[in-house]
Design a protein around this motif. Structure first.
Motif, mmCIF file in Angstrom:
data_model
loop_
_atom_site.group_PDB
_atom_site.id
_atom_site.type_symbol
_atom_site.label_atom_id
_atom_site.label_comp_id
_atom_site.label_asym_id
_atom_site.label_seq_id
_atom_site.Cartn_x
_atom_site.Cartn_y
_atom_site.Cartn_z
ATOM 1 N N VAL A 14 25.160 37.475 37.312
ATOM 2 C CA VAL A 14 26.636 36.288 37.943
ATOM 3 C C VAL A 14 25.134 35.575 38.856
ATOM 4 O O VAL A 14 25.442 34.323 39.110
ATOM 5 C CB VAL A 14 27.023 37.518 38.932
ATOM 6 N N VAL A 15 23.678 35.683 39.289
ATOM 7 C CA VAL A 15 23.548 35.156 39.489
ATOM 8 C C VAL A 15 22.589 34.269 38.416
ATOM 9 O O VAL A 15 21.547 32.678 38.517
ATOM 10 C CB VAL A 15 22.064 35.625 40.711
ATOM 11 N N ASN A 16 22.008 35.436 37.470
ATOM 12 C CA ASN A 16 21.144 34.571 36.168
ATOM 13 C C ASN A 16 21.805 33.445 35.803
ATOM 14 O O ASN A 16 21.335 31.910 35.102
ATOM 15 C CB ASN A 16 21.034 35.087 35.483
ATOM 16 N N ILE A 39 21.041 29.672 35.004
ATOM 17 C CA ILE A 39 19.921 28.924 33.676
ATOM 18 C C ILE A 39 21.434 27.926 33.026
ATOM 19 O O ILE A 39 20.299 26.932 32.857
ATOM 20 C CB ILE A 39 20.660 30.186 32.388
ATOM 21 N N ALA A 40 22.601 27.815 33.426
ATOM 22 C CA ALA A 40 22.914 26.795 33.094
ATOM 23 C C ALA A 40 22.688 25.681 33.835
ATOM 24 O O ALA A 40 22.707 24.599 33.127
ATOM 25 C CB ALA A 40 24.503 26.393 32.881
ATOM 26 N N SER A 41 22.243 25.778 35.178
ATOM 27 C CA SER A 41 22.058 25.054 36.258
ATOM 28 C C SER A 41 19.874 23.973 35.515
ATOM 29 O O SER A 41 20.608 22.575 34.924
ATOM 30 C CB SER A 41 21.690 25.194 37.045
ATOM 31 N N ARG A 100 30.935 31.897 36.862
ATOM 32 C CA ARG A 100 29.342 30.792 37.673
ATOM 33 C C ARG A 100 28.371 30.121 36.598
ATOM 34 O O ARG A 100 27.540 29.332 36.619
ATOM 35 C CB ARG A 100 28.427 32.221 37.782
ATOM 36 N N ALA A 101 28.112 30.349 34.922
ATOM 37 C CA ALA A 101 27.265 30.069 34.324
ATOM 38 C C ALA A 101 28.269 28.287 34.497
ATOM 39 O O ALA A 101 27.515 26.994 33.899
ATOM 40 C CB ALA A 101 27.142 29.948 32.671
ATOM 41 N N LEU A 102 29.651 27.859 34.043
ATOM 42 C CA LEU A 102 30.056 27.174 34.176
ATOM 43 C C LEU A 102 30.556 26.163 36.054
ATOM 44 O O LEU A 102 29.801 25.087 35.895
ATOM 45 C CB LEU A 102 32.148 26.912 33.978
#
Length: 448
Positions: A39-41, A45-47, A94-96
């Motif tokens: 959920v954090v990773n 990564i996306a950021s 969370r990636a979005l």
């Protein structure tokens, strides 16, 4: 600046609030707590992989557009996260969110450069540092208040209205794209190579930080190999560009390169120390969790107090001198923490942490100011993206170094934490050396 400050606060609060909610998520879905780390990773990564592409897009299409679209995506993704029926759905949301966050953070420094008069730009950078510090303090406190009464989903509930408010105000208040903006898009090949390179390196570092007894290092080597291969092709393509997405041309500017090295070293030291201090206080010195949280807050509070004062000195005192002095104070604070005697009083612990925060504040704003202003005006977005990439790189390197300390000295009470602190001291001294080597006279700084 109200738009910039509010957007920055939303992003930092989101990053610092969620860690406390991971155990609740694991219990709700009855899964291994290690899976919730994604959920954090996924967000990180996306950021990370989109910082440079979106910064380059800002240079081409205008920072205002990239910032507002990023905030809108962040707000909409927050509703997806709040309504997530399962962990995979939450990870995707969370990636979005990370993609939207990258849009806002990648051009943050460039927008501050557009907004502030030249002589006051240092104060704008200091205000950013102060907002980040205060949000870092507020995040865990707000999360604890919400989670004590409500479900973790409520942590995302305010993101959408705040993001929409930022977008509405930003449409009116943020400076318009400069005339002559390049309307060309980005090469999808270059974007893909950027994503693969940074994403693979992040996954390699993550595998190293979670390896035990050598297990998992083969996966780390595989991800690192993929990242390096993609990086070779990526760099070759970027060298042919006049305005590259990966701004290696900016690294040819000595002051810019030294400032980047200082930033990576400083954030490595900060991450090692900030992650090791709770273990040092709770496990080694027997401080209660609540008391440790209050003591640790002395660090960001000192940063928030000192940052505005330092901001007013930027342009009057050479940035290299301020940075070297700040990292020297930071290293002294870390040394004091490493030598903390058993049974130390609360005030004895607090002044050490406050010294670390004050030293980092003295370094961060002048260093950020130098990175953003050394680049040509039309490359402000690229410089802002590099600023964010340096922060992510330093944080990743610091986390791996701390994990390595726990692997090398397992089960030895206080030894791993203490030696990690000495490693942080080494990184801080390295950052001070990089800062001291910069030649940024006051006259040159004021012209920028």
């Amino acid at each position: 600046m109200a738009v910039i400050v509010c957007g920055l606060m939303i992003c930092v609060l989101d990053s610092t609030m969620l860690n406390l909610a991971l155990p609740q998520m694991a219990r709700q879905w009855q899964i291994d707590p290690s899976y919730t780390l994604w959920v954090v990773n996924a967000n990180q990564i996306a950021s990370l992989v989109l910082l440079l592409p979106l910064a380059a897009l800002g240079d081409r299409l205008g920072y205002k557009r990239v910032y507002l679209w990023g905030m809108l995506v962040f707000g909409l993704a927050s509703i997806m996260a709040a309504l997530a029926p399962s962990l995979p759905w939450l990870i995707a949301a969370r990636a979005l969110q990370g993609m939207g966050m990258a849009g806002a953070l990648s051009v943050n420094g460039a927008l501050v450069r557009q907004i502030y008069p030249r002589g006051m730009l240092g104060q704008g950078m200091a205000l950013n540092s102060m907002v980040v510090a205060l949000s870092t303090v507020m995040g865990p406190v707000l999360a604890a208040l919400v989670l004590s009464q409500l479900n973790w989903r409520w942590l995302f509930s305010l993101h959408l209205p705040l993001a929409l408010w930022v977008c509405w105000l930003g449409m009116q208040a943020l400076p318009k794209p400069r005339q002559g903006s390049d309307a060309r898009g980005l090469s999808w090949w270059d974007v893909g190579l950027n994503v693969v390179m940074f994403g693979s390196i992040f996954l390699a570092l993550d595998r190293v930080s979670h390896s035990q007894g050598g297990q998992g290092l083969q996966w780390a080597a595989l991800w690192l190999g993929i990242g390096l291969i993609a990086g070779v092709f990526y760099v070759r393509r970027q060298k042919r560009e006049t305005q590259p997405m990966l701004p290696l041309d900016l690294l040819r500017i000595p002051v810019f390169a030294l400032s980047m090295g200082a930033s990576i070293s400083a954030f490595s030291a900060q991450t090692i120390a900030f992650l090791a201090v709770p273990f040092l206080l709770i496990e080694t010195h027997g401080v209660s969790i609540g008391r440790a949280g209050l003591l640790i807050s002395a660090w960001p509070l000192a940063l928030a107090v000192v940052a505005p004062m330092v901001g007013r000195k930027i342009g009057r005192i050479p940035a290299g001198r301020l940075g070297a002095m700040g990292m020297s104070l930071f290293a002294a604070g870390l040394c004091a923490l490493a030598l903390l005697p058993v049974g130390a009083a609360a005030c004895d612990i607090a002044w050490r942490l406050a010294l670390c925060g004050a030293g980092f504040a003295m370094f961060q704003s002048p260093n950020n100011h130098t990175i953003v202003t050394t680049a040509p005006v039309h490359r402000s977005g690229a410089a802002s993206g590099m600023l964010g990439s340096a922060r992510h790189t330093g944080q990743g390197l610091g986390a791996v170094c701390l994990a390595g300390a726990f692997v090398l000295w397992p089960g030895t009470e206080g030894v791993a934490e203490q030696r990690a602190m000495w490693l942080a001291v080494a990184f801080a001294v390295l950052a001070a050396c990089f800062s001291g080597l910069r030649y940024t006279p006051v006259a040159a700084a004021s012209k920028n």
